[in-house]
Write a protein that holds these residues in place. Structure first.
Motif, PDB file in Angstrom:
ATOM      1  N   LEU A  80      37.192   3.249 -65.036  1.00 26.54           N
ATOM      2  CA  LEU A  80      37.559   4.169 -63.713  1.00 26.54           C
ATOM      3  C   LEU A  80      38.159   5.577 -64.043  1.00 26.54           C
ATOM      4  CD1 LEU A  80      38.026   2.842 -60.990  1.00 26.54           C
ATOM      5  CD2 LEU A  80      40.428   2.798 -61.413  1.00 26.54           C
ATOM      6  N   PRO A  81      38.836   5.900 -65.186  1.00 28.07           N
ATOM      7  CA  PRO A  81      39.224   7.329 -65.317  1.00 28.07           C
ATOM      8  C   PRO A  81      37.944   8.007 -65.441  1.00 28.07           C
ATOM      9  CG  PRO A  81      40.479   5.876 -66.708  1.00 28.07           C
ATOM     10  CD  PRO A  81      39.412   4.983 -66.099  1.00 28.07           C
ATOM     11  N   GLU A  82      36.841   7.752 -66.101  1.00 28.79           N
ATOM     12  CA  GLU A  82      35.387   8.442 -66.327  1.00 28.79           C
ATOM     13  C   GLU A  82      34.924   8.487 -65.004  1.00 28.79           C
ATOM     14  OE1 GLU A  82      36.374   6.019 -68.226  1.00 28.79           O
ATOM     15  OE2 GLU A  82      36.718   7.126 -70.157  1.00 28.79           O
ATOM     16  N   LEU A  83      34.814   7.436 -64.304  1.00 23.43           N
ATOM     17  CA  LEU A  83      34.223   7.809 -62.600  1.00 23.43           C
ATOM     18  C   LEU A  83      35.130   8.828 -62.053  1.00 23.43           C
ATOM     19  CD1 LEU A  83      33.887   3.962 -61.438  1.00 23.43           C
ATOM     20  CD2 LEU A  83      32.002   5.640 -62.384  1.00 23.43           C
ATOM     21  N   GLY A  84      36.413   8.946 -62.022  1.00 25.73           N
ATOM     22  CA  GLY A  84      37.034   9.674 -61.434  1.00 25.73           C
ATOM     23  C   GLY A  84      36.756  11.434 -62.144  1.00 25.73           C
ATOM     24  N   GLN A  85      36.652  11.420 -63.387  1.00 30.06           N
ATOM     25  CA  GLN A  85      36.192  12.635 -64.037  1.00 30.06           C
ATOM     26  C   GLN A  85      34.775  12.914 -63.748  1.00 30.06           C
ATOM     27  OE1 GLN A  85      37.066  12.155 -67.911  1.00 30.06           O
ATOM     28  NE2 GLN A  85      39.336  11.910 -67.832  1.00 30.06           N
ATOM     29  N   SER A  86      33.946  12.246 -63.910  1.00 33.92           N
ATOM     30  CA  SER A  86      32.489  12.402 -63.345  1.00 33.92           C
ATOM     31  C   SER A  86      32.041  12.968 -62.025  1.00 33.92           C
ATOM     32  CB  SER A  86      31.532  11.350 -63.689  1.00 33.92           C
ATOM     33  OG  SER A  86      31.634  10.668 -65.516  1.00 33.92           O
ATOM     34  N   PHE A  87      32.697  12.261 -61.123  1.00 35.70           N
ATOM     35  CA  PHE A  87      32.456  12.813 -59.739  1.00 35.70           C
ATOM     36  C   PHE A  87      33.755  13.405 -58.999  1.00 35.70           C
ATOM     37  CE2 PHE A  87      30.131   8.587 -60.784  1.00 35.70           C
ATOM     38  CZ  PHE A  87      28.863   9.413 -60.284  1.00 35.70           C
ATOM     39  N   GLY A  88      34.628  13.775 -59.751  1.00 36.01           N
ATOM     40  CA  GLY A  88      35.522  14.764 -59.079  1.00 36.01           C
ATOM     41  C   GLY A  88      36.367  14.025 -58.110  1.00 36.01           C
ATOM     42  N   LEU A  89      36.735  12.669 -58.335  1.00 35.96           N
ATOM     43  CA  LEU A  89      37.462  11.727 -57.326  1.00 35.96           C
ATOM     44  C   LEU A  89      38.879  11.787 -57.662  1.00 35.96           C
ATOM     45  CD1 LEU A  89      34.991   8.857 -57.521  1.00 35.96           C
ATOM     46  CD2 LEU A  89      34.876  10.870 -55.882  1.00 35.96           C
ATOM     47  N   THR A  90      39.733  11.631 -56.446  1.00 38.28           N
ATOM     48  CA  THR A  90      41.037  11.470 -56.509  1.00 38.28           C
ATOM     49  C   THR A  90      41.399  10.036 -56.887  1.00 38.28           C
ATOM     50  OG1 THR A  90      41.345  11.114 -54.028  1.00 38.28           O
ATOM     51  CG2 THR A  90      41.408  13.546 -54.903  1.00 38.28           C
ATOM     52  N   ALA A  91      42.654   9.771 -57.043  1.00 42.82           N
ATOM     53  CA  ALA A  91      43.276   8.401 -57.333  1.00 42.82           C
ATOM     54  C   ALA A  91      43.008   7.607 -56.045  1.00 42.82           C
ATOM     55  CB  ALA A  91      44.534   8.351 -57.618  1.00 42.82           C
ATOM     56  N   GLU A  92      43.252   8.082 -54.823  1.00 45.73           N
ATOM     57  CA  GLU A  92      43.123   7.614 -53.530  1.00 45.73           C
ATOM     58  C   GLU A  92      41.535   7.221 -53.355  1.00 45.73           C
ATOM     59  OE1 GLU A  92      44.430   7.994 -49.042  1.00 45.73           O
ATOM     60  OE2 GLU A  92      44.422   9.728 -50.075  1.00 45.73           O
ATOM     61  N   GLN A  93      40.746   8.204 -53.417  1.00 39.20           N
ATOM     62  CA  GLN A  93      39.251   7.760 -53.389  1.00 39.20           C
ATOM     63  C   GLN A  93      38.838   6.735 -54.486  1.00 39.20           C
ATOM     64  OE1 GLN A  93      37.783  12.030 -54.131  1.00 39.20           O
ATOM     65  NE2 GLN A  93      36.903  11.834 -52.157  1.00 39.20           N
ATOM     66  N   LEU A  94      39.203   6.630 -55.755  1.00 38.75           N
ATOM     67  CA  LEU A  94      39.218   5.398 -56.471  1.00 38.75           C
ATOM     68  C   LEU A  94      39.522   4.254 -56.135  1.00 38.75           C
ATOM     69  CD1 LEU A  94      39.905   7.244 -60.008  1.00 38.75           C
ATOM     70  CD2 LEU A  94      37.757   6.425 -58.971  1.00 38.75           C
ATOM     71  N   GLY A  95      40.688   4.341 -55.373  1.00 37.81           N
ATOM     72  CA  GLY A  95      41.411   3.202 -54.565  1.00 37.81           C
ATOM     73  C   GLY A  95      40.333   2.575 -53.620  1.00 37.81           C
ATOM     74  N   PHE A  96      39.985   3.602 -52.661  1.00 42.44           N
ATOM     75  CA  PHE A  96      38.694   3.026 -51.776  1.00 42.44           C
ATOM     76  C   PHE A  96      37.722   2.414 -52.491  1.00 42.44           C
ATOM     77  CE2 PHE A  96      40.976   5.946 -48.648  1.00 42.44           C
ATOM     78  CZ  PHE A  96      41.029   4.936 -47.716  1.00 42.44           C
ATOM     79  N   ILE A  97      37.159   2.817 -53.520  1.00 48.84           N
ATOM     80  CA  ILE A  97      36.014   2.178 -54.323  1.00 48.84           C
ATOM     81  C   ILE A  97      36.419   0.836 -54.883  1.00 48.84           C
ATOM     82  CG2 ILE A  97      34.551   2.594 -56.395  1.00 48.84           C
ATOM     83  CD1 ILE A  97      34.695   5.366 -56.117  1.00 48.84           C
ATOM     84  N   ASN A  98      37.531   0.929 -55.311  1.00 49.84           N
ATOM     85  CA  ASN A  98      38.261  -0.459 -55.846  1.00 49.84           C
ATOM     86  C   ASN A  98      38.251  -1.495 -54.639  1.00 49.84           C
ATOM     87  OD1 ASN A  98      38.537   0.173 -58.462  1.00 49.84           O
ATOM     88  ND2 ASN A  98      40.566   0.818 -58.167  1.00 49.84           N
TER      89      ASN A  98
END
Length: 422
Positions: A40-58
């Protein structure tokens, strides 16, 4: 599951291959949970995603799961397990490959949704299929062994992700690992004769719906939303909320699920001793204490917190589903699918909310001058304090349930059912 008949004797059915294939399919589900949590942290860094966006992916993982699980449960006796597992394989494969070759946020949303659909199909097909292949105590034992592979698979997946990250391997390489159990279950299922779906004395759909209007079912329906997010909330965000605690987040996830797997193996005696209501209340108390400890400790003590937390959550899912089976039996398989579905659906809803909590806490702490590890530690601890609300509410709810149901007895067979369902 009393609405589904037991063994269908047919010499052409390779029970061992079908059972092992089911286990590998559940391991695929577990890998998509644990390895995704690790990257998850690498996905955020690779695509410039916020934690909220990572939450929507989850949330897509948890949204696809109940949709296909409920639909699969409804149509299982019409289309059969072979068709459902074919859909599972297509969705798992497409979702994993789309994740690996993702071009951005929208692709990750779609890929995770497809993986979730594949996971739900696995649950919808394999539970009744195993019940159709085996009878009596053997059926209970095989269902229990099947469901051990969810926490067991998370344990293995967490260790794999930990090792690959240590070796500097990319998140794409880690996602390729999830294809191994996917291909394994496809090979084991390929060309096999599946058992015929059978119903014995099943209640009608209208009777199922009527039973689900009972106060006990509605209560369990509502509580399942909170037990599920208590279990899956901290776990899915472990790399982010505990990454700066001084303990390795993926080892925390592995330890948590290792304890859960062992706990579920011994679920029968525990439920027999404490009863369903006692186990649920005790679990809520331990989960609250465990999350609180996560929010205040650092270093090796985080592993102690993980054990307390795991003892709290390990019985939630099987005992909640088992409570439906034993206390609202006329809701039948549909009732259990609905309650399981709402657990995953609520987790889907709460994922972006948790992500927003993390973003807000990080912004507030950054405004106070915190940076680096101190910033991430404070952010994780504040987010965990908010997550304590989930099991905290459950403590009150299960005290009410304990008093309400204190004169309701369950038979040894019902306790066995509790263990077998998940």
């Amino acid at each position: 599951m009393k609405s589904i008949s037991t063994a269908h004797t047919n010499g052409n059915i390779n029970k061992s291959a079908l059972f092992n294939g089911s286990c590998f399919a559940l391991i695929t589900t577990a890998f998509t949970f644990s390895i995704r949590a690790g990257i998850l942290p690498e996905l955020g860094q690779s695509f410039g995603l916020t934690a909220e966006q990572l939450g929507f992916i989850n949330s897509m993982w948890f949204l696809g799961f109940p949709i296909s699980m409920i639909l699969g449960g409804i149509f299982y006796h019409t289309i059969g397990p072979k068709t459902i597992m074919t859909v599972a394989f297509i969705c798992h494969t497409a979702g994993i490959l789309l994740t690996i070759f993702a071009g951005g946020y929208n692709t990750l949303l779609l890929s995770t949704l497809l993986i979730g659909i594949g996971n739900g199909c696995t649950e919808a097909a394999c539970n009744p299929m195993i019940a159709d292949m085996y009878s009596g105590v053997k059926m209970q034992k095989m269902l229990a062994r099947f469901h051990m592979w969810f926490p067991g698979g998370i344990l293995v997946g967490s260790l794999i992700s930990f090792a690959m990250t240590k070796m500097g391997m990319s998140w794409q390489a880690q996602m390729w690992v999830t294809m191994i159990p996917t291909v394994a279950y496809a090979i084991l299922f390929f060309g096999k004769t599946f058992p015929r779906t059978q119903l014995a004395g099943a209640t009608s759909f209208s009777e199922n719906l009527k039973a689900m209007l009972s106060p006990v079912f509605i209560f369990l329906f509502c509580c399942m939303a909170l037990t599920a997010i208590t279990e899956f909330g901290p776990s899915q965000w472990v790399s982010i909320v505990l990454g700066a605690s001084g303990a390795n987040a993926m080892l925390i996830l592995a330890l948590t699920n290792g304890v859960s797997a062992v706990g579920r193996y011994f679920a029968g005696p525990v439920v027999g001793r404490l009863g369903q209501t006692g186990v649920l209340l005790g679990g809520a108390i331990l989960a609250t204490i465990g999350i609180y400890l996560f929010s205040i400790v650092t270093g090796p003590m985080a592993y102690v917190a993980a054990i307390v937390y795991a003892l709290g959550i390990c019985y939630f899912w099987p005992v909640m589903i088992g409570s439906v089976a034993t206390r609202v039996p006329r809701s039948s398989a549909l009732g259990m699918s609905i309650v399981g579905g709402v657990g995953m659906f609520s987790t889907s809803i709460f994922q972006p909310i948790i992500g927003n909590w993390i973003d807000t806490a990080r912004a507030d702490n950054a405004a106070q001058g915190l940076t680096g590890t101190a910033l991430e530690l404070a952010t994780g601890q504040q987010s965990l304090v908010k997550m304590m609300a989930f099991p905290g509410i459950l403590i009150v709810a299960f005290i009410v349930f304990f008093i309400w149901q204190r004169n309701t007895k369950t038979t040894p067979e019902e306790s066995e059912m509790t263990m077998a369902v998940h």
